[in-house]
Motif scaffolding. Structure first.
Motif, PDB file in Angstrom:
ATOM      1  N   TYR A   7      65.992  35.820 -58.146  1.00 48.36           N
ATOM      2  CA  TYR A   7      65.395  37.162 -58.215  1.00 48.36           C
ATOM      3  C   TYR A   7      65.912  37.495 -58.847  1.00 48.36           C
ATOM      4  N   ASP A   8      65.652  39.065 -59.004  1.00 54.90           N
ATOM      5  CA  ASP A   8      66.017  40.391 -59.539  1.00 54.90           C
ATOM      6  C   ASP A   8      67.290  40.465 -59.339  1.00 54.90           C
ATOM      7  N   ARG A   9      67.808  40.867 -58.697  1.00 52.88           N
ATOM      8  CA  ARG A   9      69.362  41.054 -57.684  1.00 52.88           C
ATOM      9  C   ARG A   9      68.864  42.395 -57.756  1.00 52.88           C
ATOM     10  N   LEU A  17      51.234  31.138 -54.415  1.00 46.45           N
ATOM     11  CA  LEU A  17      51.161  32.051 -55.378  1.00 46.45           C
ATOM     12  C   LEU A  17      50.892  30.987 -56.395  1.00 46.45           C
ATOM     13  N   THR A  18      50.571  31.842 -57.778  1.00 47.64           N
ATOM     14  CA  THR A  18      49.653  30.845 -58.754  1.00 47.64           C
ATOM     15  C   THR A  18      51.585  30.604 -58.962  1.00 47.64           C
ATOM     16  N   GLY A  70      61.635  35.782 -57.593  1.00 46.49           N
ATOM     17  CA  GLY A  70      60.550  35.032 -59.027  1.00 46.49           C
ATOM     18  C   GLY A  70      60.259  33.938 -58.122  1.00 46.49           C
ATOM     19  N   LYS A  71      58.793  33.274 -58.192  1.00 47.48           N
ATOM     20  CA  LYS A  71      58.067  32.101 -57.906  1.00 47.48           C
ATOM     21  C   LYS A  71      58.171  30.791 -58.144  1.00 47.48           C
ATOM     22  N   ILE A  73      57.291  40.276 -55.943  1.00 50.34           N
ATOM     23  CA  ILE A  73      57.407  39.391 -56.554  1.00 50.34           C
ATOM     24  C   ILE A  73      57.299  39.751 -57.691  1.00 50.34           C
ATOM     25  N   THR A  74      57.487  38.470 -58.445  1.00 52.07           N
ATOM     26  CA  THR A  74      57.427  38.885 -59.614  1.00 52.07           C
ATOM     27  C   THR A  74      55.958  37.758 -60.094  1.00 52.07           C
ATOM     28  N   GLY A  75      54.927  38.450 -60.546  1.00 50.96           N
ATOM     29  CA  GLY A  75      54.231  38.123 -60.300  1.00 50.96           C
ATOM     30  C   GLY A  75      52.671  38.708 -61.008  1.00 50.96           C
TER      31      GLY A  75
END
Length: 453
Positions: free
Chosen positions: A47-49, A222-223, A404-405, A425-427
């Motif tokens: 993840y982005d912290r 998720l994709t 992150g997925k 999410i990063t999506g």
């Protein structure tokens, strides 16, 4: 640049920079990276912290007082104006030159909610000279105050402290006072044992069991990850009226609010096909470890003291009433465990102590299973604690890191009885549609809980 220890002052290092034949020796204060600093840096793989807090106010704030209070607090928390160096033997922080303008953004906007959310979705670069970003956004009379902080510096518990203390220090200033305060002290992980008896502390330090091992590998639908993915904080609100009705319904049967939220979450994951009846789903839930500390951590510096507990269910039953029973039974052991959240800490400490950092990180990666699906009940925002002078917020929420997925986590904050659910999410837009459809299912299951009354 080659860092070397200065023998005359162990709290400083010589940084030798060479350009052609010219050599410059610059003295910079350094301090060691604590265990959770390093662990949160390892989590960059998942993840982005970042942590986020967004607050909305109905009236203007005194910007001079806000700047003074922010400058005081950031300057007294060294890690917030330092840069992390991931040294392969022993990582460390180096204090940086900074000004408040490096951290604070002030803007006018016609879309207060949208601009605040967009600011919250940013990621602070690891090489930044400040590890916090604050946004003050003005829309006519209304204001939004947004905080983004590197999770390596501290966790949600201390972010809540930082923001509420900012409100207190600001209030001191606007009332004509000058004396501001912020806690300072050790950032070491083992302060977590400070509130335990000698016997219990000894036992807690021997809890080497790795509770991150999760056999079930179910994922949220998720994709696949793609280059077009961006940070998104996706939100849904549950009204105070419906939440009160659901709480009253479960209270009749002796269930807690955490039982309620977790049951709705698990039932909804089942409903969208994440797992099937008879299959086991394990969901880690975040635990604030200050419950084990002397004075709730009031004597320490700002740092990370968050662990987790795992909740495993095998199916969810035929309806929400059965789901509540299943979840309550699964939670029973956790509720009775006086060492809740303390497992695995000795194992992490051992790994970081025995090996050089480059090897310890590799060893931890081998044994650590990052949760594919998690939950964090961040707690309530009490307007009185977030009042800047006489101006109290009319809304607000916290959320954790942007995953992150394929990783995801449901986070929730309560404000005046209203619940804000977030999944960060990063999506892409399709992922946002999937998450919003999931929130629809959760709202339907809240209605099912209310029918249990």
């Amino acid at each position: 640049m080659l860092p070397l220890f200065c023998l005359r002052d162990p709290s400083r290092r010589c940084i030798i920079a060479q350009s052609g034949e010219k050599r410059t020796v610059v003295m910079k204060r350094v301090f060691k990276a604590e265990m959770w600093d390093k662990m949160q840096y390892l989590f960059r793989n998942y993840y982005d912290r970042m942590m986020h807090c967004v607050l909305f106010y109905p009236a203007p704030l005194d910007e001079d007082a806000l700047r003074r209070a922010l400058e005081f607090q950031i300057s007294h928390v060294p890690v917030l104006h330092s840069r992390y160096h991931n040294n392969f033997i022993k990582p460390y922080w180096v204090l940086q030159e900074w000004t408040l303008d490096d951290a604070l953004t002030v803007e006018d906007t016609d879309d207060l909610e949208g601009r605040a959310k967009a600011f919250a979705e940013q990621r602070i670069p690891i090489e930044s000279n400040v590890q916090i970003r604050i946004g003050l956004f003005r829309c006519k009379e209304r204001r939004a105050l947004v905080f983004v902080v590197n999770h390596m510096c501290f966790d949600g518990g201390d972010l809540k402290y930082f923001v509420t203390q900012l409100a207190k220090n600001y209030t001191v200033l606007v009332n004509g006072g000058e004396e501001m305060h912020i806690k300072e002290g050790t950032r070491a992980y083992d302060a977590v044992y400070s509130g335990l008896s000698e016997e219990d502390a000894k036992k807690a330090r021997s809890l080497y069991r790795n509770i991150s091992e999760v056999k079930s590998k179910h994922t949220f639908p998720l994709t696949p990850a793609s280059d077009g993915d961006v940070n998104r904080i996706i939100m849904r609100k549950l009204s105070a009226e419906k939440f009160a009705a659901a709480r009253a319904a479960v209270k009749k049967y002796g269930f807690t609010v955490n039982d309620l939220i977790l049951a709705v979450y698990l039932r909804s994951l089942y409903d969208i096909g994440v797992f099937k009846e008879g299959e086991t789903l394990t969901v880690p839930c975040m635990v604030d470890l200050r419950r084990h500390m002397k004075e709730g951590g009031a004597e320490t510096g700002l740092t990370n003291h968050t662990g987790f507990m795992t909740v495993a269910v095998k199916g969810v039953g035929k309806d929400m009433r059965e789901t509540l029973d299943i979840v309550a039974e699964a939670m029973k052991a956790n509720k009775q465990d006086k060492f809740l959240g303390l497992y695995s800490l000795p194992l992490l400490h051992l790994a970081y102590t025995v090996f050089p950092h480059c090897l310890s990180e590799a060893a931890i990666k081998l044994g650590y299973d990052n949760p594919l699906i998690g939950m964090s009940n961040i707690g309530s925002i009490k307007p009185a604690e977030y009042s800047f002078g006489s101006v109290a917020p009319y809304d607000g929420f916290y959320t954790g890191a942007v995953k992150g997925k394929p990783y995801m986590q449901l986070a929730l904050t309560t404000f005046e009885g209203e619940v804000t659910f977030t999944i960060a999410i990063t999506g892409n837009e399709k992922d946002e549609e999937i998450v919003n459809a999931f929130f629809d299912v959760m709202m339907k299951n809240v209605d099912e809980v209310i029918k249990c009354a």
